[in-house]
Design an enzyme around this catalytic site. Structure first.
Site, PDB file in Angstrom:
ATOM      1  N   LYS A 194     -21.395   6.271  12.621  1.00  0.00           N
ATOM      2  CA  LYS A 194     -20.512   6.221  11.547  1.00  0.00           C
ATOM      3  C   LYS A 194     -20.574   5.418  10.216  1.00  0.00           C
ATOM      4  CE  LYS A 194     -16.284   4.128  11.116  1.00  0.00           C
ATOM      5  NZ  LYS A 194     -16.377   4.249   9.781  1.00  0.00           N
ATOM      6  N   GLU A 269     -24.107  -7.453  14.559  1.00  0.00           N
ATOM      7  CA  GLU A 269     -24.778  -8.247  13.239  1.00  0.00           C
ATOM      8  C   GLU A 269     -23.510  -8.297  12.371  1.00  0.00           C
ATOM      9  OE1 GLU A 269     -25.532  -9.398  10.145  1.00  0.00           O
ATOM     10  OE2 GLU A 269     -26.777  -7.413   9.602  1.00  0.00           O
ATOM     11  N   CYS A 303     -24.336 -10.353   4.183  1.00  0.00           N
ATOM     12  CA  CYS A 303     -23.916 -11.238   5.409  1.00  0.00           C
ATOM     13  C   CYS A 303     -24.603 -12.491   5.354  1.00  0.00           C
ATOM     14  CB  CYS A 303     -24.132 -10.569   6.557  1.00  0.00           C
ATOM     15  SG  CYS A 303     -25.568  -9.703   6.702  1.00  0.00           S
ATOM     16  N   GLU A 400     -15.774 -16.529   5.590  1.00  0.00           N
ATOM     17  CA  GLU A 400     -16.850 -15.673   4.870  1.00  0.00           C
ATOM     18  C   GLU A 400     -16.192 -14.974   3.578  1.00  0.00           C
ATOM     19  OE1 GLU A 400     -18.273 -12.409   6.833  1.00  0.00           O
ATOM     20  OE2 GLU A 400     -20.354 -12.550   5.613  1.00  0.00           O
TER      21      GLU A 400
HETATM   22  P1  NAP Z   1     -15.418  -4.113   8.965  1.00  0.00           P
HETATM   23  O1  NAP Z   1     -13.794  -3.778   8.996  1.00  0.00           O
HETATM   24  O2  NAP Z   1     -15.828  -4.887   9.971  1.00  0.00           O
HETATM   25  O3  NAP Z   1     -16.098  -2.730   8.989  1.00  0.00           O
HETATM   26  C1  NAP Z   1     -17.487  -2.242   9.322  1.00  0.00           C
HETATM   27  C2  NAP Z   1     -17.423  -1.122  10.009  1.00  0.00           C
HETATM   28  O4  NAP Z   1     -16.693  -0.995  11.010  1.00  0.00           O
HETATM   29  C3  NAP Z   1     -16.769  -0.018   9.129  1.00  0.00           C
HETATM   30  O5  NAP Z   1     -17.638   1.126   9.532  1.00  0.00           O
HETATM   31  C4  NAP Z   1     -15.366  -0.061   9.783  1.00  0.00           C
HETATM   32  O6  NAP Z   1     -14.659   1.473   9.490  1.00  0.00           O
HETATM   33  C5  NAP Z   1     -15.690   0.060  11.341  1.00  0.00           C
HETATM   34  N1  NAP Z   1     -14.317  -0.350  11.956  1.00  0.00           N
HETATM   35  C6  NAP Z   1     -13.163  -1.114  11.650  1.00  0.00           C
HETATM   36  N2  NAP Z   1     -12.367  -1.099  12.364  1.00  0.00           N
HETATM   37  C7  NAP Z   1     -13.031  -0.873  13.473  1.00  0.00           C
HETATM   38  C8  NAP Z   1     -12.671  -0.524  14.854  1.00  0.00           C
HETATM   39  N3  NAP Z   1     -11.504  -1.104  15.274  1.00  0.00           N
HETATM   40  N4  NAP Z   1     -13.326  -0.055  15.965  1.00  0.00           N
HETATM   41  C9  NAP Z   1     -14.534   0.229  15.500  1.00  0.00           C
HETATM   42  N5  NAP Z   1     -15.161   0.389  14.147  1.00  0.00           N
HETATM   43  C10 NAP Z   1     -14.432  -0.302  13.449  1.00  0.00           C
HETATM   44  O7  NAP Z   1     -15.538  -4.705   7.350  1.00  0.00           O
HETATM   45  P2  NAP Z   1     -14.624  -4.470   6.376  1.00  0.00           P
HETATM   46  O8  NAP Z   1     -13.365  -4.123   6.366  1.00  0.00           O
HETATM   47  O9  NAP Z   1     -15.564  -3.311   5.490  1.00  0.00           O
HETATM   48  O10 NAP Z   1     -15.206  -5.732   5.400  1.00  0.00           O
HETATM   49  C11 NAP Z   1     -14.115  -6.741   5.699  1.00  0.00           C
HETATM   50  C12 NAP Z   1     -15.136  -8.253   5.950  1.00  0.00           C
HETATM   51  O11 NAP Z   1     -16.217  -7.965   6.962  1.00  0.00           O
HETATM   52  C13 NAP Z   1     -15.776  -8.522   4.656  1.00  0.00           C
HETATM   53  O12 NAP Z   1     -14.933  -9.011   3.599  1.00  0.00           O
HETATM   54  C14 NAP Z   1     -16.866  -9.425   5.129  1.00  0.00           C
HETATM   55  O13 NAP Z   1     -16.436 -10.680   5.288  1.00  0.00           O
HETATM   56  C15 NAP Z   1     -17.272  -8.774   6.528  1.00  0.00           C
HETATM   57  N6  NAP Z   1     -18.248  -7.835   6.243  1.00  0.00           N
HETATM   58  C16 NAP Z   1     -19.631  -8.327   6.798  1.00  0.00           C
HETATM   59  C17 NAP Z   1     -20.684  -7.560   6.899  1.00  0.00           C
HETATM   60  C18 NAP Z   1     -21.985  -7.868   7.296  1.00  0.00           C
HETATM   61  O14 NAP Z   1     -23.197  -7.215   6.874  1.00  0.00           O
HETATM   62  N7  NAP Z   1     -22.182  -8.804   8.277  1.00  0.00           N
HETATM   63  C19 NAP Z   1     -20.674  -6.214   6.220  1.00  0.00           C
HETATM   64  C20 NAP Z   1     -19.109  -5.826   5.524  1.00  0.00           C
HETATM   65  C21 NAP Z   1     -18.181  -6.577   5.761  1.00  0.00           C
HETATM   66  P3  NAP Z   1     -14.139   1.596   8.063  1.00  0.00           P
HETATM   67  O15 NAP Z   1     -14.510   0.894   7.092  1.00  0.00           O
HETATM   68  O16 NAP Z   1     -14.537   2.929   7.810  1.00  0.00           O
HETATM   69  O17 NAP Z   1     -12.667   1.580   8.241  1.00  0.00           O
END
Ligand code: NAP
Ligand code: MG
Length: 498
Positions: A194, A269, A303, A400
């Site tokens: 996804k 990750e 990250c 973060e």
């Molecule tokens: P996120 O919510 O953790 O999203 C990452 C992935 O997980 C997306 O595909 C998201 O789907 C999915 N997801 C969200 N809720 C889920 C659930 N309950 N069950 C299964 N999958 C789920 O990250 P974000 O909202 O995009 O960003 C928030 C913060 O996360 C950022 O500000 C940053 O601090 C951190 N982040 C870290 C990384 C990294 O590489 N370590 C990357 C991105 C973000 P949808 O987005 O489609 O809803």
């Protein structure tokens, strides 16, 4: 996909944005079962660029059933390691053929400069498939001498873990898809992936390339949709054997809970708060430009971004003014503008998140050396920001931010244990960089830092051969390199009494 507003600077991706593509499920490009779509935004303008299928649990069920069949009927296993490697290589060739188109999709969807996507994201994505193509024929076990009385032949084999669910973030949309897909497929797994809701475009195009490369139906399934529905359905699905997730630590914990139902294997990750540590003997020109790149590359949406900058007090002022000077000269603008060096943040939500962290830093006593403001009044641009006088208890140091904001702090220690203690004062443990002219000091510090990666006189260096992942709350398991096969294989011990 109904295209709404095409940017006139698009040279390669207009065709794809203008046509109705679909999710790849069981070898076909399909719309969501519900018929629903959701809008995708250009973060430089906030305008809609496409509407894409809103996959949810019903679509996940179809994709998992297809992946299950392809795995259980041996469709992918029968292809054989060498031919699997060839198909992965073919996919790499197709990504390379369409490099400009995919780089434009990344730019208009995520906001990153087109030129950066072209020289960083895309070549790394191509290379990941080529590197993993080579591994398809080299995933082996070993023979084991037993100490028991009697004669035995014992050996291990590494077998694919089965149907893998993969959930990826928006910061490197295509590259994160490739980091996940290439090793799982090389290992012989079948996959349901996804994409992030903010950046689904390159994943949809990748689905078309998998079809063109001739992967058998069900081996690769690529969905678009929301985390709370489609993502949660993958994480909880009883027919998924393993889930691999990249994203926030907060959602990582939800994945672990959802996976408990069938005790599926989990690799994560997650976030980071990585230190860049500048020692008094460092080559300061190198260290200053390196520290700036460590935080400002990809707008700080990495990250492993070097978001905590520690400089020895004897060089601190020079380091901070040097990084601030670089920050003030970075050309911020739309990703498709050739002169742009830094684009907008990915979304309205990230814009609010990052700017509220900056406000919080100000309120708690940090000094804004440069930046701290929005750029323009359209889209989600934030100026590269240096916060000074940050202290260990501040939220901006502990959490973060995931934006172009670095927190600088001086240290007056020469004791490596004390320096490492400061670097390790975080719930995270993803990466760190050490800047010094003394090789001995560098390696001593590397051994004291608790993180999955330590860079010496560099930061953000990636290669398909280097394992990447986190200590502590930065995750479980490693991506890339040979290490990644621990994520995607089970070990079987076979013993024959002779
Ligand atoms: P996120 O919510 O953790 O999203 C990452 C992935 O997980 C997306 O595909 C998201 O789907 C999915 N997801 C969200 N809720 C889920 C659930 N309950 N069950 C299964 N999958 C789920 O990250 P974000 O909202 O995009 O960003 C928030 C913060 O996360 C950022 O500000 C940053 O601090 C951190 N982040 C870290 C990384 C990294 O590489 N370590 C990357 C991105 C973000 P949808 O987005 O489609 O809803
Ligand atoms: Mg989200």
């Amino acid at each position: 996909m109904d295209t709404i507003a095409l940017d006139s600077r698009l040279r390669h991706a207009g065709g794809f944005l203008g046509r109705r593509s679909g999710m790849l499920i069981d070898g076909k490009l399909v719309q969501a079962v519900s018929g629903k779509t959701f809008p995708v935004y250009n973060p430089a303008t906030g305008t809609v660029i496409a509407n894409v299928p809103e996959g949810d649990k019903a679509d996940v069920d179809l994709a998992v059933a297809a992946a299950r069949r392809a795995f259980d009927d041996g469709v992918w296993a029968k292809v054989g390691p060498s031919a699997r490697g060839k198909m992965l290589w073919k996919l790499a060739d197709l990504i390379e053929r369409d490099l400009e188109e995919l780089a434009e999709l990344e730019s208009i969807d995520n906001g990153k400069p087109y030129a950066v996507a072209k020289v960083a994201d895309l070549p790394l994505a191509v290379d990941m498939f080529r590197y993993m193509a080579g591994w398809a024929t080299k995933i082996t076990g070993s023979t084991l001498p037993l100490s028991l009385p009697g004669e035995y032949l014992s050996y291990t084999v590494r077998e694919p873990v089965g149907v893998v669910g993969q959930i990826i973030p928006w910061n490197f949309p295509l590259l994160m898809a490739c980091w996940k897909l290439a090793p799982a497929l090389a290992a012989g797994c079948t996959v349901v992936l996804k994409a992030a809701e903010q950046t689904p475009m390159s994943a949809l195009r990748l689905g078309e390339l998998f079809q063109e490369a001739g992967f058998p139906p069900g081996v690769v399934n690529i969905l678009t949709g929301f985390g709370e529905t489609a993502g949660a359905a993958i994480a909880a699905h009883p027919d998924v054997d393993k889930v691999a997730f990249t994203g926030s630590t907060e959602v990582g914990k939800l994945i672990v809970q959802a996976a408990a139902g069938n005790l599926k294997k989990v690799s994560l990750e997650l976030g980071g708060k990585s230190p860049a540590i500048i020692l008094p003997d460092a080559d300061l020109d190198l260290a200053i430009s390196g520290a700036a790149n460590a935080i400002f590359f990809n707008h700080g949406q990495c990250c492993c971004a070097g978001s905590r900058l520690y400089a020895h007090k004897s060089v601190y002022d020079k380091v901070v003014s040097g990084v601030a000077d670089i920050a003030s000269k970075i050309k911020v603008g739309p990703g498709l503008d050739p002169s742009t060096e830094m684009g907008p943040l990915v979304s309205d939500e990230q814009f609010s998140r990052v700017t509220s962290y900056i406000e919080d830093g100000r309120r708690s006593g940090a000094h804004v050396a440069v930046g701290g403001n929005r750029v323009g009044n359209l889209g989600y641009f934030v100026a590269p920001t240096v916060l000074e006088k940050t202290t260990p208890d501040m939220k901006v140091i502990r959490e973060e931010i995931f934006g172009p904001v670095v927190c600088a702090t001086p240290f007056d220690d020469n004791d490596l244990d004390a320096i490492a203690k400061r670097a390790n004062d975080t719930i995270y443990g993803l990466a760190a960089s050490v800047w010094t002219a003394n090789g001995g000091t560098a390696h001593k510090l590397a051994s004291r830092i608790r993180s999955g990666t330590v860079w010496i006189n560099c930061h953000n260096v990636f290669d398909a051969s280097l394992p990447f992942g986190g200590y502590k709350q930065s995750g479980w398991g490693r991506e890339m390199g040979a290490e990644v096969f621990h994520n995607y294989t089970e070990v079987k011990a076979v013993t024959a009494a002779l």
